[in-house]
Design a protein around this motif. Sequence first.
Motif, PDB file in Angstrom:
ATOM      1  N   HIS A  24      51.032   5.376 -10.109  1.00  0.00           N
ATOM      2  CA  HIS A  24      50.282   4.275  -9.485  1.00  0.00           C
ATOM      3  C   HIS A  24      49.454   3.488 -10.511  1.00  0.00           C
ATOM      4  O   HIS A  24      49.380   2.253 -10.462  1.00  0.00           O
ATOM      5  CB  HIS A  24      49.374   4.875  -8.408  1.00  0.00           C
ATOM      6  N   HIS A  59      49.401  -0.548 -11.638  1.00  0.00           N
ATOM      7  CA  HIS A  59      48.323  -1.546 -11.748  1.00  0.00           C
ATOM      8  C   HIS A  59      48.395  -2.266 -13.093  1.00  0.00           C
ATOM      9  O   HIS A  59      48.110  -3.458 -13.189  1.00  0.00           O
ATOM     10  CB  HIS A  59      46.955  -0.868 -11.601  1.00  0.00           C
ATOM     11  N   SER A 117      39.278   0.256  -9.549  1.00  0.00           N
ATOM     12  CA  SER A 117      39.604   0.271  -8.122  1.00  0.00           C
ATOM     13  C   SER A 117      38.665   1.221  -7.391  1.00  0.00           C
ATOM     14  O   SER A 117      37.683   1.692  -7.960  1.00  0.00           O
ATOM     15  CB  SER A 117      41.056   0.709  -7.930  1.00  0.00           C
ATOM     16  N   ASP A 136      46.017  -2.588  -3.875  1.00  0.00           N
ATOM     17  CA  ASP A 136      47.238  -1.796  -3.836  1.00  0.00           C
ATOM     18  C   ASP A 136      48.383  -2.568  -3.187  1.00  0.00           C
ATOM     19  O   ASP A 136      48.222  -3.190  -2.139  1.00  0.00           O
ATOM     20  CB  ASP A 136      46.987  -0.487  -3.075  1.00  0.00           C
TER      21      ASP A 136
HETATM   22 ZN    ZN Z   1      45.153   1.286  -6.706  1.00  0.00          ZN
END
Ligand code: ZN
Length: 340
Positions: free
Chosen positions: A114, A118, A142, A309
Amino acid sequence: MSSQNFYILGIESSCDDTAASVIHNGRILSNVVASQKIHEEFGGVVPELASRAHQQNIVPVVHQAIEKAGISKEKLSAIAFTRGPGLMGSLLVGTSFAKSLAYGLNIPLIDVNHMQGHILAHFIEEDGFEKPPFPFLAMTISGGHTQIVRVDNYFEMNVIGETIDDAVGEAFDKSGKILGLGYPAGPEIDRRATLGNPKAFKFTKPKVDGLNFSFSGFKTAVLYFIQREVKANPNFIVENLNDICASIQYTIIGILIDKLKLATKQTGISHIAIGGGVSANSGIRKALKDGEQKFGWTTYIPKFEFTTDNAAMIAIVGYLKYLEGDFAEQDIVASARLKI
Ligand code: ZN
Ligand code: KG4
């Protein structure tokens, strides 16, 4: 390579957004996100509710992404999914779904980190957006992460600084909770900050060595400050809300910019890319742009929809891995604490 037709489906389910996206040779064809409203009333993400909502959303969201892309699922070249980091129950839904779809269609399965998503979101083909050259520094900010990453190539990246406690998004959200704002409070603090005086109240910045961050002391400082002021004047929050928000945001931005200055000094790299939900913050975006003049930086700020996200960032990593033939096996498992 771009003369070939590769269609990658990306699936993201690490936290509280169920998302799917189809990318064609690095260009987005669809980018669908179903945000879970259920958590608002609890003031934070409830893991069990998140995974149940993912189960309900995943089929329609994937279906919609394929439909909006104008293709049939048989056209897909591979399925990319978020393996971690994130909430285990949430990750399991996306992982299991991706595995079965790839198996059913007999196409490669690609696991994606993940946080790399980003960062590599900057490599989505978008008119008017330049891609950062290697090496560059990526600051991922985040609700779950705060990191400075040295990126030498697509898959050669090293974390050179990170939070030792709360993430910067939590600093926004927890401060907002103290002020009685809804969850997530980041966007509301951002909006109010534009109307207030950033120097109205002073909060001390945490002292953390090197490139690491700490935000839990900051949140406590906000709490004690508010408790003290409200004791003296019960209407303190209502009367000063915009100034409080502006001062909180100003302090947080100062913490981030100080660390970026140190990171550019230590590495000699002045190309800076940001990613993650907090990079939607208008004050942070402006401070980075100002840094171009003040400190000689070149900054890369993603399109708004690629900051929070989303699955387009998972699909682009899937595409880059697809080109390298870097596939996952069917026995791969989700990993809540996956590292870069
Ligand atoms: Zn995130
Ligand atoms: O990347 P993201 O969507 O999810 C996580 O992986 O955490 O980030 C969500 C975080 C929340 O803490 C939210 O308050 C924050 O991003 N956020 C903002 C803004 N928009 C979202 N924080 C400050 N200013 C904003 N405009």
